[in-house]
Design a protein around this motif. Structure first.
Motif, PDB file in Angstrom:
ATOM      1  N   ALA A  23     -43.724  48.197  58.749  1.00 35.88           N
ATOM      2  CA  ALA A  23     -45.105  48.530  58.391  1.00 35.88           C
ATOM      3  C   ALA A  23     -45.345  48.332  56.898  1.00 35.88           C
ATOM      4  CB  ALA A  23     -45.437  49.955  58.808  1.00 35.88           C
ATOM      5  N   ALA A  24     -44.393  48.757  56.078  1.00 34.64           N
ATOM      6  CA  ALA A  24     -44.557  48.574  54.631  1.00 34.64           C
ATOM      7  C   ALA A  24     -44.668  47.089  54.290  1.00 34.64           C
ATOM      8  CB  ALA A  24     -43.381  49.211  53.888  1.00 34.64           C
ATOM      9  N   GLY A  25     -43.906  46.275  54.992  1.00 35.75           N
ATOM     10  CA  GLY A  25     -43.967  44.827  54.780  1.00 35.75           C
ATOM     11  C   GLY A  25     -45.321  44.262  55.140  1.00 35.75           C
ATOM     12  N   ASP A  26     -45.953  44.818  56.173  1.00 39.86           N
ATOM     13  CA  ASP A  26     -47.295  44.365  56.531  1.00 39.86           C
ATOM     14  C   ASP A  26     -48.287  44.692  55.423  1.00 39.86           C
ATOM     15  OD1 ASP A  26     -46.583  43.239  58.918  1.00 39.86           O
ATOM     16  OD2 ASP A  26     -47.481  44.792  60.177  1.00 39.86           O
ATOM     17  N   PHE A  27     -48.221  45.903  54.883  1.00 41.61           N
ATOM     18  CA  PHE A  27     -49.165  46.253  53.820  1.00 41.61           C
ATOM     19  C   PHE A  27     -49.003  45.326  52.620  1.00 41.61           C
ATOM     20  CE2 PHE A  27     -49.528  50.103  56.296  1.00 41.61           C
ATOM     21  CZ  PHE A  27     -50.882  50.368  56.202  1.00 41.61           C
ATOM     22  N   THR A  28     -47.787  45.073  52.223  1.00 44.08           N
ATOM     23  CA  THR A  28     -47.539  44.185  51.084  1.00 44.08           C
ATOM     24  C   THR A  28     -47.876  42.738  51.431  1.00 44.08           C
ATOM     25  OG1 THR A  28     -45.770  45.641  50.315  1.00 44.08           O
ATOM     26  CG2 THR A  28     -45.775  43.385  49.468  1.00 44.08           C
ATOM     27  N   GLY A  29     -47.361  42.266  52.548  1.00 44.14           N
ATOM     28  CA  GLY A  29     -47.560  40.867  52.933  1.00 44.14           C
ATOM     29  C   GLY A  29     -49.003  40.525  53.232  1.00 44.14           C
ATOM     30  N   PHE A  30     -49.696  41.418  53.921  1.00 38.10           N
ATOM     31  CA  PHE A  30     -51.100  41.152  54.236  1.00 38.10           C
ATOM     32  C   PHE A  30     -51.952  41.167  52.965  1.00 38.10           C
ATOM     33  CE2 PHE A  30     -51.101  42.702  58.966  1.00 38.10           C
ATOM     34  CZ  PHE A  30     -50.116  41.767  59.263  1.00 38.10           C
ATOM     35  N   GLU A  31     -51.618  42.052  52.028  1.00 42.22           N
ATOM     36  CA  GLU A  31     -52.359  42.061  50.756  1.00 42.22           C
ATOM     37  C   GLU A  31     -52.138  40.746  50.011  1.00 42.22           C
ATOM     38  OE1 GLU A  31     -52.704  44.445  46.506  1.00 42.22           O
ATOM     39  OE2 GLU A  31     -51.856  45.507  48.233  1.00 42.22           O
ATOM     40  N   LEU A  32     -50.907  40.294  49.945  1.00 39.79           N
ATOM     41  CA  LEU A  32     -50.612  39.019  49.272  1.00 39.79           C
ATOM     42  C   LEU A  32     -51.322  37.855  49.969  1.00 39.79           C
ATOM     43  CD1 LEU A  32     -46.811  39.488  48.482  1.00 39.79           C
ATOM     44  CD2 LEU A  32     -48.724  39.531  46.861  1.00 39.79           C
ATOM     45  N   ALA A  33     -51.366  37.881  51.287  1.00 36.59           N
ATOM     46  CA  ALA A  33     -52.036  36.817  52.035  1.00 36.59           C
ATOM     47  C   ALA A  33     -53.535  36.812  51.749  1.00 36.59           C
ATOM     48  CB  ALA A  33     -51.775  36.980  53.534  1.00 36.59           C
ATOM     49  N   GLN A  34     -54.123  38.001  51.659  1.00 38.58           N
ATOM     50  CA  GLN A  34     -55.552  38.084  51.363  1.00 38.58           C
ATOM     51  C   GLN A  34     -55.842  37.558  49.955  1.00 38.58           C
ATOM     52  OE1 GLN A  34     -57.285  41.966  52.891  1.00 38.58           O
ATOM     53  NE2 GLN A  34     -55.170  42.127  53.639  1.00 38.58           N
ATOM     54  N   ARG A  35     -54.960  37.867  49.010  1.00 39.18           N
ATOM     55  CA  ARG A  35     -55.113  37.335  47.644  1.00 39.18           C
ATOM     56  C   ARG A  35     -54.986  35.818  47.641  1.00 39.18           C
ATOM     57  NH1 ARG A  35     -55.407  41.269  44.123  1.00 39.18           N
ATOM     58  NH2 ARG A  35     -54.190  43.106  44.576  1.00 39.18           N
ATOM     59  N   ALA A  36     -53.969  35.314  48.330  1.00 39.04           N
ATOM     60  CA  ALA A  36     -53.729  33.867  48.366  1.00 39.04           C
ATOM     61  C   ALA A  36     -54.904  33.128  48.994  1.00 39.04           C
ATOM     62  CB  ALA A  36     -52.443  33.562  49.138  1.00 39.04           C
ATOM     63  N   ALA A  37     -55.601  33.798  49.913  1.00 35.36           N
ATOM     64  CA  ALA A  37     -56.753  33.183  50.574  1.00 35.36           C
ATOM     65  C   ALA A  37     -57.993  33.193  49.684  1.00 35.36           C
ATOM     66  CB  ALA A  37     -57.047  33.899  51.886  1.00 35.36           C
TER      67      ALA A  37
END
Length: 192
Positions: free
Chosen positions: A122-136
């Motif tokens: 779950a922690a990985g989702d919060f970090t990874g999804f935030e990074l993905a949203q930034r990259a987008a």
């Protein structure tokens, strides 16, 4: 069969047993039957039920880490497509893995050591999804990124239970439209 291959076979079988039978159905005998190995094999590799739970949790973590995309999304439309694919996978090919993970999460409420193994997912989702949203290219704040992650996480149990009225009420009968709606709510004016 090599030792690690046999362990992986048993851990994957345990995921399927846990998904199908729930926590009470996760027994060494059921894992042996699911894996198609001689009786006593799972007990030989994982002598106690806690060892079996640990093995399943560690396997779920390995599978999660193996599913993380290598490249970031290039724009909001690609991000939406990736999130939609995640939801479709959860309701389709990844269903057993996700059901097992949710069973393990419930079990971790009573076993803190299990929560420690699962926390990176779950922690990985919060970090990874935030990074993905930034990259987008979205105007990300910690709160907006968390909102998107929580919305996707909240959708998962409904996708797994597959109740048509609930899916329709939540907009999950069309995962793509659901994801685009979540992203629009978090980022008004985003081009999706």
């Amino acid at each position: 069969m090599a030792n690690q291959d046999r362990r992986d076979l048993l851990r994957d079988a345990a995921i399927h047993v846990l998904a199908r039978e729930g926590g009470r159905g996760l027994t060494h005998r059921a894992v042996d039957a699911e894996a198609g190995v001689p009786g006593g094999t799972a007990k030989n590799y994982f002598p106690a039920r806690e060892a079996l739970l640990r093995a399943v949790a560690e396997r779920c973590l390995e599978l999660y880490r193996g599913a993380v995309p290598a490249s970031p999304p290039g724009d909001p439309a690609e991000l939406a497509a990736r999130f939609e694919a995640l939801l479709r996978d959860a309701a389709g090919p990844g269903r057993a893995r996700l059901l097992a993970y949710l069973e393990l999460q419930a079990e971790s409420a009573r076993r803190p050591w299990l929560a420690e193994i699962l926390d990176p997912i779950a922690a990985g989702d919060f970090t990874g999804f935030e990074l993905a949203q930034r990259a987008a290219g979205l105007p990300v704040t910690r709160e907006s990124a968390a909102l998107v992650t929580l919305a996707l996480h909240g959708a998962l149990p409904h996708l797994l239970s597959d109740g048509p009225d609930t899916l329709a009420a939540a907009g999950l009968d069309d995962p793509g439209a659901f994801v685009r709606g979540v992203l629009r709510a978090a980022y008004p004016g985003a081009a999706l």
